[in-house]
Scaffold this active site. Structure first.
Site, PDB file in Angstrom:
ATOM      1  N   CYS A 255       5.302  32.691 -21.603  1.00  0.00           N
ATOM      2  CA  CYS A 255       6.539  33.469 -22.212  1.00  0.00           C
ATOM      3  C   CYS A 255       6.965  34.363 -21.284  1.00  0.00           C
ATOM      4  O   CYS A 255       6.296  34.850 -20.135  1.00  0.00           O
ATOM      5  CB  CYS A 255       6.093  34.357 -23.410  1.00  0.00           C
ATOM      6  SG  CYS A 255       5.181  33.406 -24.724  1.00  0.00           S
TER       7      CYS A 255
ATOM      8  N   GLU B  51      -1.869  15.434  -5.376  1.00  0.00           N
ATOM      9  CA  GLU B  51      -0.474  16.217  -5.488  1.00  0.00           C
ATOM     10  C   GLU B  51       0.713  15.478  -6.006  1.00  0.00           C
ATOM     11  O   GLU B  51       1.389  15.644  -6.847  1.00  0.00           O
ATOM     12  CB  GLU B  51      -0.243  17.141  -4.233  1.00  0.00           C
ATOM     13  CG  GLU B  51       1.059  17.795  -4.203  1.00  0.00           C
ATOM     14  CD  GLU B  51       1.333  18.816  -5.489  1.00  0.00           C
ATOM     15  OE1 GLU B  51       0.155  19.037  -6.163  1.00  0.00           O
ATOM     16  OE2 GLU B  51       2.398  19.311  -5.532  1.00  0.00           O
TER      17      GLU B  51
ATOM     18  N   HIS C   8     -14.803   1.068  -6.440  1.00  0.00           N
ATOM     19  CA  HIS C   8     -15.879   1.461  -7.271  1.00  0.00           C
ATOM     20  C   HIS C   8     -15.391   1.734  -8.746  1.00  0.00           C
ATOM     21  O   HIS C   8     -15.990   2.496  -9.480  1.00  0.00           O
ATOM     22  CB  HIS C   8     -16.519   2.767  -6.678  1.00  0.00           C
ATOM     23  CG  HIS C   8     -17.111   2.712  -5.548  1.00  0.00           C
ATOM     24  ND1 HIS C   8     -18.373   2.154  -5.257  1.00  0.00           N
ATOM     25  CD2 HIS C   8     -16.651   3.323  -4.147  1.00  0.00           C
ATOM     26  CE1 HIS C   8     -18.405   2.167  -3.987  1.00  0.00           C
ATOM     27  NE2 HIS C   8     -17.672   2.982  -3.220  1.00  0.00           N
TER      28      HIS C   8
ATOM     29  N   TRP D  75       6.717  30.214 -24.797  1.00  0.00           N
ATOM     30  CA  TRP D  75       5.657  29.038 -24.598  1.00  0.00           C
ATOM     31  C   TRP D  75       4.346  29.028 -25.690  1.00  0.00           C
ATOM     32  O   TRP D  75       3.808  30.053 -25.691  1.00  0.00           O
ATOM     33  CB  TRP D  75       5.237  29.204 -23.287  1.00  0.00           C
ATOM     34  CG  TRP D  75       4.441  28.071 -22.821  1.00  0.00           C
ATOM     35  CD1 TRP D  75       4.882  26.726 -22.389  1.00  0.00           C
ATOM     36  CD2 TRP D  75       2.955  27.631 -22.872  1.00  0.00           C
ATOM     37  NE1 TRP D  75       3.833  25.944 -22.075  1.00  0.00           N
ATOM     38  CE2 TRP D  75       2.827  26.306 -22.370  1.00  0.00           C
ATOM     39  CE3 TRP D  75       1.947  28.491 -23.348  1.00  0.00           C
ATOM     40  CZ2 TRP D  75       1.309  25.736 -22.376  1.00  0.00           C
ATOM     41  CZ3 TRP D  75       0.228  28.031 -23.388  1.00  0.00           C
ATOM     42  CH2 TRP D  75       0.178  26.698 -22.604  1.00  0.00           C
TER      43      TRP D  75
ATOM     44  N   GLU E 136       3.980  15.235 -14.100  1.00  0.00           N
ATOM     45  CA  GLU E 136       4.517  16.504 -14.873  1.00  0.00           C
ATOM     46  C   GLU E 136       6.275  16.244 -14.943  1.00  0.00           C
ATOM     47  O   GLU E 136       6.647  16.903 -15.918  1.00  0.00           O
ATOM     48  CB  GLU E 136       4.068  17.874 -14.109  1.00  0.00           C
ATOM     49  CG  GLU E 136       4.805  18.084 -12.771  1.00  0.00           C
ATOM     50  CD  GLU E 136       3.997  19.371 -12.171  1.00  0.00           C
ATOM     51  OE1 GLU E 136       3.780  20.295 -12.933  1.00  0.00           O
ATOM     52  OE2 GLU E 136       4.224  19.461 -11.061  1.00  0.00           O
TER      53      GLU E 136
ATOM     54  N   LYS F 132       5.566  27.624 -15.757  1.00  0.00           N
ATOM     55  CA  LYS F 132       5.450  27.902 -14.331  1.00  0.00           C
ATOM     56  C   LYS F 132       4.431  29.105 -14.337  1.00  0.00           C
ATOM     57  O   LYS F 132       3.541  28.559 -13.467  1.00  0.00           O
ATOM     58  CB  LYS F 132       6.892  28.618 -13.745  1.00  0.00           C
ATOM     59  CG  LYS F 132       6.652  28.838 -12.301  1.00  0.00           C
ATOM     60  CD  LYS F 132       7.128  27.749 -11.398  1.00  0.00           C
ATOM     61  CE  LYS F 132       6.850  28.094  -9.861  1.00  0.00           C
ATOM     62  NZ  LYS F 132       6.539  26.731  -9.313  1.00  0.00           N
TER      63      LYS F 132
ATOM     64  N   LYS G 191       2.928  15.402  -9.511  1.00  0.00           N
ATOM     65  CA  LYS G 191       4.285  15.697  -9.393  1.00  0.00           C
ATOM     66  C   LYS G 191       4.852  14.432 -10.360  1.00  0.00           C
ATOM     67  O   LYS G 191       5.677  14.773 -11.078  1.00  0.00           O
ATOM     68  CB  LYS G 191       4.862  15.298  -7.869  1.00  0.00           C
ATOM     69  CG  LYS G 191       4.625  16.610  -7.116  1.00  0.00           C
ATOM     70  CD  LYS G 191       5.428  18.057  -7.285  1.00  0.00           C
ATOM     71  CE  LYS G 191       4.469  18.671  -8.365  1.00  0.00           C
ATOM     72  NZ  LYS G 191       3.645  19.857  -7.782  1.00  0.00           N
TER      73      LYS G 191
ATOM     74  N   ASN H 276       3.636  38.558 -24.770  1.00  0.00           N
ATOM     75  CA  ASN H 276       3.384  37.319 -23.801  1.00  0.00           C
ATOM     76  C   ASN H 276       1.952  37.306 -23.896  1.00  0.00           C
ATOM     77  O   ASN H 276       1.322  38.336 -23.491  1.00  0.00           O
ATOM     78  CB  ASN H 276       4.022  37.586 -22.392  1.00  0.00           C
ATOM     79  CG  ASN H 276       3.387  36.554 -21.564  1.00  0.00           C
ATOM     80  OD1 ASN H 276       3.008  35.492 -21.905  1.00  0.00           O
ATOM     81  ND2 ASN H 276       3.455  37.308 -20.345  1.00  0.00           N
ATOM     82  N   GLY H 277       1.197  36.312 -24.243  1.00  0.00           N
ATOM     83  CA  GLY H 277      -0.341  36.219 -24.035  1.00  0.00           C
ATOM     84  C   GLY H 277      -0.870  35.852 -25.452  1.00  0.00           C
ATOM     85  O   GLY H 277      -0.529  35.109 -26.246  1.00  0.00           O
TER      86      GLY H 277
ATOM     87  N   ARG I 133       8.988  30.456 -17.715  1.00  0.00           N
ATOM     88  CA  ARG I 133       7.834  30.907 -18.311  1.00  0.00           C
ATOM     89  C   ARG I 133       7.561  30.298 -19.423  1.00  0.00           C
ATOM     90  O   ARG I 133       6.391  30.344 -20.148  1.00  0.00           O
ATOM     91  CB  ARG I 133       7.744  32.486 -18.206  1.00  0.00           C
ATOM     92  CG  ARG I 133       7.909  33.054 -16.892  1.00  0.00           C
ATOM     93  CD  ARG I 133       7.876  34.437 -17.259  1.00  0.00           C
ATOM     94  NE  ARG I 133       6.612  34.969 -17.529  1.00  0.00           N
ATOM     95  CZ  ARG I 133       5.608  35.397 -16.654  1.00  0.00           C
ATOM     96  NH1 ARG I 133       5.822  35.127 -15.434  1.00  0.00           N
ATOM     97  NH2 ARG I 133       4.376  35.842 -17.258  1.00  0.00           N
TER      98      ARG I 133
HETATM   99  O1  M6R Z   1       0.845  29.933  -9.721  1.00  0.00           O
HETATM  100  P1  M6R Z   1      -0.242  29.197  -9.587  1.00  0.00           P
HETATM  101  O2  M6R Z   1      -0.301  28.587  -8.170  1.00  0.00           O
HETATM  102  O3  M6R Z   1      -1.520  29.815  -9.600  1.00  0.00           O
HETATM  103  O4  M6R Z   1      -0.157  27.885 -10.574  1.00  0.00           O
HETATM  104  C1  M6R Z   1      -1.021  26.950 -10.527  1.00  0.00           C
HETATM  105  C2  M6R Z   1      -0.565  25.671 -11.443  1.00  0.00           C
HETATM  106  O5  M6R Z   1      -0.308  26.327 -12.754  1.00  0.00           O
HETATM  107  C3  M6R Z   1       0.489  25.031 -10.630  1.00  0.00           C
HETATM  108  O6  M6R Z   1       0.406  24.810  -9.434  1.00  0.00           O
HETATM  109  C4  M6R Z   1       1.096  24.024 -11.507  1.00  0.00           C
HETATM  110  O7  M6R Z   1      -0.118  23.057 -11.446  1.00  0.00           O
HETATM  111  C5  M6R Z   1       2.454  23.114 -11.106  1.00  0.00           C
HETATM  112  N1  M6R Z   1       2.903  22.883 -12.245  1.00  0.00           N
HETATM  113  C6  M6R Z   1       2.154  22.015 -10.380  1.00  0.00           C
HETATM  114  O8  M6R Z   1       3.604  21.694  -9.859  1.00  0.00           O
END
Ligand code: M6R
Length: 627
Positions: free
Chosen positions: A2, A500, A523, A74, A507, A622, A504, A98-99, A27
């Site tokens: 949030c 990674e 395996h 969120w 997500e 984020k 990508k 927020n939280g 957020r």
């Molecule tokens: O702010 P941070 O680097 O701690 O965030 C970690 C993850 O939440 C962040 O990398 C997330 O996996 C991204 N959406 C990846 O693109």
């Protein structure tokens, strides 16, 4: 997660709040709302869905006054809906949160027993009830908040206003970030400075269990007993333009294209480009810097050397993309500095009762510097007596403030939910750190140091070259549409890059993708392969190249369709693959930075051509400030 914005001042609060929430939508974006103290009464509007729905709803609405709060959500407790959207309002008190309130069930029962009418499924509304009860008794918002703070357990940052005290805004936190922006006769209280950067560069970062009281022009920070706390004012050098799209269709695309500059900024403080030598700058071990000025004046290479000389193991802890960067860091540090490295996911580390032996450096990686699990991990490491080092992008974020030593990604603001430039900048920083440890521990010769540094210095222009090949990645992305699943593979330091790449795609394009170490294929994953499975293979011309090609042959023999990413002209890869994507030849340690870029761009193009919201993928946020 949030995003929250509070405002007191001469501008129209509605405009300031909406502009601020736009910057914080990363957020959370499943509902939004605002309350303005309009003509002595709280005027609240909320809407399900993205902020644009709220904007639509308030067209033609009049909001006067000088005080207001806003929120973009969120969901944690209660589905995304208008009823569960913030602000929550009870008897003239309005709050945004927020939280998570962990003891919400207990509070809810107590409130119901006292006859409270609870109208949402959220934990947040309960806070509004508690404050409303207390303001009736105390006749003062600050006093009410002091009492309520003592009743809450969990992770929260909260802003509250009360219509009977029209010049007051009270905020408090325990966990998620809250920053106070100081303008000329105006005050902003926000989850992230990005929400107020267009108004001011001066900020106070609140620490846990601090309360901020805005009373007209005056801002006071007090502890839960009401005792004044003197806080440092930090002056930021980020510009408001840096958080604009600057002509790009999406923040993510802009951030991908900013990588040459971001990478150069990441390495710049740590490399002497004349002597081609490494010297980590301003790590600040052993100090607790209060502000950026102080950070910049520390001359601490000797202190850094002394600390790093004493370590015999590195433990890297992070989440998501930062975790994958950490995995690449293991290859760098072990290969270059020859000390063992363990990498762990923060949410696992914090609950598995880790054994931290003396001499272990615990390093966290976090773009935001606010990820709840990573923060908990660094606190745990400190309690165990370990020396900690953080790699963050956001300076003065909670993790940055709490670590013993500090390294910065220096990427500039990253707004797209999918991390891109922060990842590549982190790889560069980890590379520099490995070189520094290697140098300090005499496992790196000066010839090797020069070779690595030359590779790093060539990196920004090599990344420019890969970016110039974007049309090939766009075409490749189009061809991915026909597949049912994706296996991203690589060996050695290309393996974390495969992980990674798969993240990508998941997500952004909501497609099932898995990252695998190519040598593991036989395996299990080989069983998945048929003509509808795409194999995206990282096959740089490194010492594992022949083995990688054998893995490709195995996949092809079973009908897998191969997209390979290799170095320069490569007839062999062209022959095996449906599509071959060429990237410039690079040193083994910098190749990961180059080879992730096609993966970022393919995921971006595929998701945007499927019509998905690339900057704000569904269900994500984020900055993950809850467990
Ligand atoms: O702010 P941070 O680097 O701690 O965030 C970690 C993850 O939440 C962040 O990398 C997330 O996996 C991204 N959406 C990846 O693109």
């Amino acid at each position: 997660m949030c995003g929250i914005v509070g405002y007191y001042g001469p501008q129209n609060p509605k405009d300031v709040i909406i502009a601020g929430l736009k910057k914080l939508e990363y957020r959370g974006y499943d509902s939004a709302g605002l309350t303005v103290l309009h003509q002595g009464q709280l005027k609240r509007v909320r809407a399900e869905g993205k902020l644009k729905n709220l904007e639509q709803k308030i067209i033609g609405e009049k909001f006067d006054g000088h005080l207001g709060i806003g929120h973009t959500r969120w969901a944690t407790h209660g589905v995304p809906s208008e009823r569960n959207a913030h602000p929550h309002q009870v008897q003239g008190v309005s709050i945004v949160h927020n939280g998570i309130i962990e003891n919400y069930l207990e509070i809810r029962e107590e409130l119901l027993a006292r006859g409270a009418k609870i109208t949402s499924d959220t934990d947040s509304e309960l806070v509004a009830h508690l404050i409303a009860e207390e303001v009736q008794k105390q006749n003062d918002l600050l006093k009410a908040v002091q009492i309520v703070l003592g009743k809450l357990r969990g992770a929260f940052s909260i802003l509250a206003i009360w219509e009977k005290q029209p010049d007051r805004l009270v905020a408090f936190k325990d966990g998620p970030p809250l920053v106070v922006g100081l303008g000329d006769k105006e005050t902003f209280i926000v989850s992230d400075v990005q929400a107020a950067l267009q108004h001011t560069k001066k900020y106070i970062y609140l620490d846990d269990r601090e309360i901020v009281l805005v009373r007209g022009d005056q801002v006071d920070i007090v502890d839960p007993t009401g005792k004044q706390i003197k806080k440092q004012i930090v002056e930021l050098n980020w510009s408001a333009e840096q958080v604009e799209k600057m002509g790009y269709s999406h923040f993510m695309l802009k951030e991908i294209y900013e990588q040459p500059q971001a990478i150069a900024s990441a390495m710049e403080p740590h490399i002497d480009s004349e002597t081609h030598s490494i010297r980590l700058k301003n790590v600040g071990f052993g100090t607790a810097p209060q502000n950026i000025d102080q950070l910049n004046t520390l001359v601490d290479w000797e202190k850094t050397c002394a600390t790093l000389k004493g370590i015999n193991k590195v433990m890297i802890i992070a989440c998501g993309t930062s975790y994958y960067a950490g995995l690449a860091g293991k290859y760098y540090i072990e290969q270059i500095a020859r000390i063992p490295v363990e990498v762990d996911i923060a949410s696992e580390f914090r609950y598995r009762k880790p054994v931290l032996q003396p001499g272990t450096l615990v390093m966290t990686i976090s773009q935001s510097g606010e990820t709840a699990d990573t923060l908990a991990a660094i606190r745990l490491a400190k309690e165990s007596g370990a020396t900690t080092l953080s790699i963050c992008n956001v300076k003065n974020s909670t993790i940055d403030r709490e670590a013993h030593g500090h390294l910065y990604m220096n990427s500039g603001p990253e707004v797209g939910v999918a991390s891109t430039k922060a990842f590549t900048s982190t790889l560069v920083i980890l590379n520099c750190l490995a070189l520094a440890i290697g140098k300090i521990k005499n496992s790196l010769s000066s010839a090797q140091e020069k070779e690595h540094i030359q590779a790093l210095l060539s990196l920004p222009s090599q990344v420019e070259v890969v970016l110039a090949y974007d049309k090939y990645f766009t075409e490749a992305a189009e061809s991915l549409k026909s597949f049912k699943g994706f296996l991203y593979m690589g060996r050695g330091v290309s393996y974390p890059i495969a992980l990674e790449g798969a993240l990508k795609l998941k997500e952004l394009a909501y497609l099932h993708a898995e990252g695998y170490a190519a040598g593991e294929m036989k395996h299990g994953p080989l069983a998945l392969i048929d003509e509808r499975m795409a194999i995206i293979m990282l096959a740089p011309s490194d010492e594992l190249y022949e083995k990688t090609v054998s893995n490709l042959e195995e996949a092809k023999a079973r009908g897998g369709k191969i997209i390979s990413i290799g170095t320069g002209e490569n007839e062999k890869l062209k022959k095996i693959s449906e599509r071959y994507l060429s990237i410039p030849k690079a040193h083994w340690s910098t190749n990961p930075v180059i080879s992730v870029i096609p993966l970022q761009l393919m995921a971006f193009h595929l998701a945007s051509s499927l019509g998905y919201d690339v900057d704000q993928p569904r269900n994500l946020a984020k900055s993950v400030t809850v467990e």
